[in-house]
Design a protein around this motif. Structure first.
Motif, PDB file in Angstrom:
ATOM      1  N   LEU A 165      23.883   0.207  58.025  1.00 23.63           N
ATOM      2  CA  LEU A 165      25.282   0.264  57.611  1.00 23.63           C
ATOM      3  C   LEU A 165      25.768   1.711  57.534  1.00 23.63           C
ATOM      4  O   LEU A 165      26.860   2.045  58.001  1.00 23.63           O
ATOM      5  CB  LEU A 165      25.434  -0.440  56.257  1.00 23.63           C
ATOM      6  N   LEU A 166      24.930   2.576  56.943  1.00 25.68           N
ATOM      7  CA  LEU A 166      25.339   3.971  56.774  1.00 25.68           C
ATOM      8  C   LEU A 166      25.417   4.697  58.106  1.00 25.68           C
ATOM      9  O   LEU A 166      26.319   5.513  58.326  1.00 25.68           O
ATOM     10  CB  LEU A 166      24.370   4.680  55.832  1.00 25.68           C
ATOM     11  N   VAL A 167      24.473   4.404  59.013  1.00 23.11           N
ATOM     12  CA  VAL A 167      24.532   5.031  60.332  1.00 23.11           C
ATOM     13  C   VAL A 167      25.799   4.573  61.052  1.00 23.11           C
ATOM     14  O   VAL A 167      26.499   5.373  61.688  1.00 23.11           O
ATOM     15  CB  VAL A 167      23.270   4.715  61.157  1.00 23.11           C
ATOM     16  N   PHE A 169      25.309  13.528  66.114  1.00 25.06           N
ATOM     17  CA  PHE A 169      26.607  12.876  65.852  1.00 25.06           C
ATOM     18  C   PHE A 169      27.644  13.931  65.482  1.00 25.06           C
ATOM     19  O   PHE A 169      28.739  13.982  66.015  1.00 25.06           O
ATOM     20  CB  PHE A 169      26.502  11.904  64.671  1.00 25.06           C
ATOM     21  N   ALA A 171      32.157  -8.442  60.041  1.00 26.36           N
ATOM     22  CA  ALA A 171      33.067  -8.634  58.914  1.00 26.36           C
ATOM     23  C   ALA A 171      32.871  -7.538  57.875  1.00 26.36           C
ATOM     24  O   ALA A 171      33.842  -7.015  57.316  1.00 26.36           O
ATOM     25  CB  ALA A 171      32.849 -10.007  58.294  1.00 26.36           C
ATOM     26  N   THR A 172      31.608  -7.163  57.619  1.00 25.23           N
ATOM     27  CA  THR A 172      31.336  -6.117  56.637  1.00 25.23           C
ATOM     28  C   THR A 172      31.923  -4.787  57.089  1.00 25.23           C
ATOM     29  O   THR A 172      32.594  -4.090  56.318  1.00 25.23           O
ATOM     30  CB  THR A 172      29.814  -5.972  56.428  1.00 25.23           C
ATOM     31  N   ILE A 197      28.591   3.718  59.651  1.00 27.70           N
ATOM     32  CA  ILE A 197      29.718   4.408  59.027  1.00 27.70           C
ATOM     33  C   ILE A 197      29.785   5.860  59.503  1.00 27.70           C
ATOM     34  O   ILE A 197      30.856   6.381  59.823  1.00 27.70           O
ATOM     35  CB  ILE A 197      29.608   4.339  57.483  1.00 27.70           C
ATOM     36  N   THR A 198      28.616   6.526  59.553  1.00 27.91           N
ATOM     37  CA  THR A 198      28.572   7.900  60.056  1.00 27.91           C
ATOM     38  C   THR A 198      29.154   7.975  61.459  1.00 27.91           C
ATOM     39  O   THR A 198      29.987   8.831  61.774  1.00 27.91           O
ATOM     40  CB  THR A 198      27.126   8.421  60.095  1.00 27.91           C
ATOM     41  N   LEU A 199      28.713   7.038  62.306  1.00 26.78           N
ATOM     42  CA  LEU A 199      29.178   7.001  63.692  1.00 26.78           C
ATOM     43  C   LEU A 199      30.693   6.808  63.738  1.00 26.78           C
ATOM     44  O   LEU A 199      31.399   7.466  64.496  1.00 26.78           O
ATOM     45  CB  LEU A 199      28.470   5.858  64.409  1.00 26.78           C
ATOM     46  N   LEU A 202      35.191  -2.700  55.416  1.00 25.25           N
ATOM     47  CA  LEU A 202      35.154  -1.315  54.967  1.00 25.25           C
ATOM     48  C   LEU A 202      36.079  -0.424  55.785  1.00 25.25           C
ATOM     49  O   LEU A 202      36.198   0.768  55.522  1.00 25.25           O
ATOM     50  CB  LEU A 202      33.724  -0.774  55.049  1.00 25.25           C
ATOM     51  N   THR A 212      23.438   9.091  53.953  1.00 23.26           N
ATOM     52  CA  THR A 212      22.608   8.465  54.978  1.00 23.26           C
ATOM     53  C   THR A 212      21.187   9.038  54.946  1.00 23.26           C
ATOM     54  O   THR A 212      20.199   8.292  54.991  1.00 23.26           O
ATOM     55  CB  THR A 212      23.224   8.686  56.372  1.00 23.26           C
ATOM     56  N   VAL A 262      14.143   4.663  52.009  1.00 25.99           N
ATOM     57  CA  VAL A 262      13.480   3.652  52.836  1.00 25.99           C
ATOM     58  C   VAL A 262      12.073   4.113  53.194  1.00 25.99           C
ATOM     59  O   VAL A 262      11.090   3.366  53.052  1.00 25.99           O
ATOM     60  CB  VAL A 262      14.283   3.397  54.134  1.00 25.99           C
ATOM     61  N   ALA A 313      13.881   1.300  60.142  1.00 27.74           N
ATOM     62  CA  ALA A 313      13.908   2.101  58.920  1.00 27.74           C
ATOM     63  C   ALA A 313      15.265   2.773  58.719  1.00 27.74           C
ATOM     64  O   ALA A 313      15.561   3.269  57.643  1.00 27.74           O
ATOM     65  CB  ALA A 313      12.809   3.158  58.946  1.00 27.74           C
ATOM     66  N   LEU A 314      16.102   2.798  59.763  1.00 29.89           N
ATOM     67  CA  LEU A 314      17.412   3.427  59.623  1.00 29.89           C
ATOM     68  C   LEU A 314      18.306   2.588  58.717  1.00 29.89           C
ATOM     69  O   LEU A 314      18.317   1.364  58.827  1.00 29.89           O
ATOM     70  CB  LEU A 314      18.102   3.542  60.984  1.00 29.89           C
ATOM     71  N   PRO A 315      19.038   3.224  57.805  1.00 30.51           N
ATOM     72  CA  PRO A 315      20.018   2.468  57.030  1.00 30.51           C
ATOM     73  C   PRO A 315      21.195   2.115  57.952  1.00 30.51           C
ATOM     74  O   PRO A 315      22.092   2.932  58.148  1.00 30.51           O
ATOM     75  CB  PRO A 315      20.435   3.428  55.926  1.00 30.51           C
ATOM     76  N   ILE A 369      28.951  11.566  53.785  1.00 32.22           N
ATOM     77  CA  ILE A 369      28.408  10.358  54.413  1.00 32.22           C
ATOM     78  C   ILE A 369      27.023  10.652  54.992  1.00 32.22           C
ATOM     79  O   ILE A 369      26.082   9.878  54.806  1.00 32.22           O
ATOM     80  CB  ILE A 369      29.370   9.861  55.512  1.00 32.22           C
ATOM     81  N   VAL A 374      35.737   0.277  59.065  1.00 33.42           N
ATOM     82  CA  VAL A 374      35.087   1.025  60.142  1.00 33.42           C
ATOM     83  C   VAL A 374      34.652   0.102  61.285  1.00 33.42           C
ATOM     84  O   VAL A 374      33.871   0.481  62.136  1.00 33.42           O
ATOM     85  CB  VAL A 374      33.864   1.824  59.635  1.00 33.42           C
ATOM     86  N   VAL A 413      28.531 -11.547  60.334  1.00 32.73           N
ATOM     87  CA  VAL A 413      28.577 -10.953  58.996  1.00 32.73           C
ATOM     88  C   VAL A 413      28.662  -9.433  59.097  1.00 32.73           C
ATOM     89  O   VAL A 413      29.423  -8.783  58.371  1.00 32.73           O
ATOM     90  CB  VAL A 413      27.338 -11.381  58.171  1.00 32.73           C
ATOM     91  N   PHE A 452      30.257  -9.311  50.679  1.00 31.71           N
ATOM     92  CA  PHE A 452      31.539  -9.045  50.031  1.00 31.71           C
ATOM     93  C   PHE A 452      32.294 -10.326  49.724  1.00 31.71           C
ATOM     94  O   PHE A 452      33.113 -10.351  48.816  1.00 31.71           O
ATOM     95  CB  PHE A 452      32.394  -8.108  50.877  1.00 31.71           C
TER      96      PHE A 452
END
Lengths: 309, 314
Positions: free
Chosen positions: A146-148, B26, A239-240, A150-152, A244, B286, B293, A142-144, B282, A246, A236, B145
């Motif tokens: 990509l966003l997690v 974090f 690469a993503t 990026i946050t990290l 970005l 998130t 979700v 359920a965690l997003p 960010i 990160v 993938v 992308f």
């Protein structure tokens, strides 16, 4: 970073017949050949650099950029053109191939062990253990992702290129475990009730022995397929993240970061888009074809083999 | 029924709590000196100390954590490090563009995926199916992308003056809304449609083998009616479920598409905040994405349990 979920089926046949079936599958063999070529291209990265005389992080503002500061296209000096800083696209793409392949394979391998372990444990133990593990896996899913990631990356900025590489692999592997574990758990639940498990138990085998000696060998086909389909997903993802900014950090080139950095000048320099994009596409497509081929070879149900769906 | 909904609701709250705790961890364990980001390079030691006090960073960690959770409960996502604006406001400004992107693409990929999936299933193992499957494989192998960049490149170089409407800066204007959104929708939908085609094809093949379909055929119903009225209706259930989950999951994860097409959505906000080191933004996105979700999953589960009471059994 979603894992494709092959449907569960009966314990598939293994061994030589599977290899023979795979060999007869023209598409998969061709894809395997493409992967061999990409691997060779990656391994030869230092050779390309020596041959052209262009190290991957060296800029050649005089030869690589024209009078207007625009990168020069493919030619005798730069076989696949130069990028916006006058670096050699061919050499960078070869080093980028190393990153893509290494991250893809490493992340898939790293996700496999814990994925199998939690799936095996949850499926075999059942009851409260199963409930807790399944809930935890559901939460991870359920965690997003990509966003997690990026946050990290913003809360723990890495300074060295190696640290960036390691962190990218760990993040991708972490988010791949849950999908892996769920598929394995489903398989184990189906296998758990079979006679050979009951027989082993009647012979006095302990839980660990049943899991490791009776169940695990019956999962190898499923594990092989899952792991091989995880590689393109991980490529993938890398690469993503690198696109970005990160993922893998400069000066290490990655196909994703090459596409991200070249974004401004694609209109005049198509090779900055075409080279990394084509390589990326070719590699993920080939891994997917090989993964599907392995699945069909290991599980020769007619519906599956013909449909590839 | 009520018990089931309450259990699912509690579970959703636990997920949200875990995720907020994770991002707090974090933030707290981060080696980045927040006061440096806020104060900028020229801030004096006194400025930095004042910033720490303002942000409550000098207080004990449990108090900060309690404060963090209490603010989240009030819908307060904190303030941007960069311009001090409330994160909730920043996100709210960008949300409509992202929702427009995801929902519009959702319509496209759902329709496209179902059509291709049904086409493949009714022609299983024949040339049409193979072609559809090849298309699906291409979709599944294309990173988001790459698709977006290729579309952008082809259309921006090939169209000349006509193409300008596709790429104007700023929020999409009402007159050019469709033109502006077509490429982002197409890029997102192409990739998602592949998974839906695969899902629909599998579900259709399962359903077409069921007894009631055979009965319908035996009654002499036209094949078209059997496929669309009898089979498709029940094959769609898992596909609709997936749609709910994906629409929820994509809010905030369209960073790449928004970056490539210059859409000022939530994803672009995240991307701009990466380089600025604007962590609260960010983290805010998130958390918002997690809410989407969780809510989408909750709605799908509850909706499912209304349709099929068996899922309510523990």
């Amino acid at each position: 970073m979603n894992l494709p979920e092959p449907e569960s089926g009966p314990a598939p046949a293994r061994g030589r017949p599977a290899w023979r079936r795979f060999r007869r599958d023209g598409q998969s063999v061709a894809a395997l050949a493409v992967l061999a070529l990409v691997t060779a291209f990656a391994l030869m990265a230092p050779v390309w650099a020596a041959w052209t005389g262009h190290p991957y992080d060296a800029t050649f503002p005089r030869e690589g950029l024209d009078a207007g500061g625009r990168p020069v296209g493919p030619g005798a000096e730069f076989w696949l053109g130069a990028d916006q800083l006058g670096r050699d696209v061919l050499v960078r793409a070869a080093y980028g191939a190393r990153v893509s392949l290494a991250v893809g394979v490493a992340a898939a391998a790293l996700a496999t062990l814990p994925g199998v372990a939690v799936g095996l444990l949850a499926g075999y133990a059942g009851g409260a253990v199963d409930t807790v593990i399944t809930r935890l896996l559901d939460i991870t899913l359920a965690l997003p992702a990509l966003l997690v990631a990026i946050t990290l990356a913003t809360t723990f900025p890495v300074t060295s290129a190696t640290a960036g590489l390691v962190m990218t692999v760990l993040v991708i592997a972490f988010f791949s475990v849950a999908g892996f574990g769920r598929v394995i758990r489903g398989q184990v639940i189906a296998l758990r009730e079979r006679e050979f498990v009951a027989a082993a138990r009647a012979l006095g085998a302990g839980h660990l022995r049943i899991m490791a000696v009776e169940l695990l060998p019956n999962l190898t086909a499923q594990i092989t397929v899952l792991a091989s389909l995880l590689v393109p997903t991980a490529i993938v993802a890398e690469a993503t993240l690198s696109f970005l900014g990160v993922g893998v950090r400069p000066p290490t080139p990655s196909w994703g970061s090459m596409l991200g950095e070249g974004g401004e000048v694609f209109r005049t320099a198509w090779w900055l888009l075409a080279v990394p994009a084509a390589l990326l596409l070719l590699t993920t497509l080939s891994f997917n074809l090989v993964g599907d081929g392995v699945r069909d070879a290991l599980d020769p149900r007619p519906d599956r083999a013909a449909g590839r769906g | 029924m009520t018990g089931f909904v309450i259990r699912r609701l509690l579970y959703s709250l636990v997920v949200l709590w875990l995720v907020s705790t994770l991002v707090f961890a974090f933030l707290h364990l981060s080696p980045v000196a927040v006061e440096r980001v806020v104060g900028g390079p020229r801030a004096t030691a006194a400025d930095l100390a004042q910033i720490r006090r303002n942000l409550g960073l000098d207080r004990p960690v449990p108090a900060q954590y309690g404060d963090f959770l209490a603010r989240l409960l009030r819908g307060d996502l904190g303030d941007s490090y960069v311009n001090g604006a409330p994160v909730a406001t920043l996100v709210a400004e960008r949300l409509p563009t992202t929702l427009l992107l995801v929902l519009g693409a959702g319509v496209l990929w759902f329709t496209g995926g179902v059509v291709i999936g049904v086409y493949g299933a009714t022609r299983a193992r024949r040339a049409g199916d193979r072609a559809a499957t090849a298309l699906v494989l291409a979709g599944l192998s294309t990173p988001p992308f790459v698709m977006a960049l290729v579309l952008l490149h082809v259309f921006s170089t090939g169209l000349g003056e006509v193409g300008i409407g596709f790429f104007e800066a700023g929020p999409p204007s009402r007159e050019r809304l469709l033109q502006r959104m077509v490429l982002p929708w197409a890029a997102l939908a192409f990739l998602m449609a592949a998974a839906y085609a695969r899902l629909t094809r599998g579900a259709m093949l399962d359903v077409l083998g069921e007894d009631y379909v055979r009965t319908a055929r035996a009654k002499g119903l036209p094949e078209r009616r059997v496929v669309y009225r009898h089979a498709l209706r029940s094959a769609l259930t898992p596909v609709v479920t997936q749609l709910g989950v994906d629409v929820g999951a994509l809010v905030g994860s369209t960073v790449v598409i928004e970056k490539v097409f210059g859409l000022q959505g939530v994803g672009q906000l995240v991307h701009q905040s990466i380089t600025l080191g604007d962590t609260p933004v960010i983290i805010g996105v998130t958390l918002l994405a997690t809410v989407f979700v969780v809510v989408a999953n909750l709605l799908v589960d509850v909706g499912y349990s209304v349709l099929d009471p068996r899922v309510r059994l523990p």
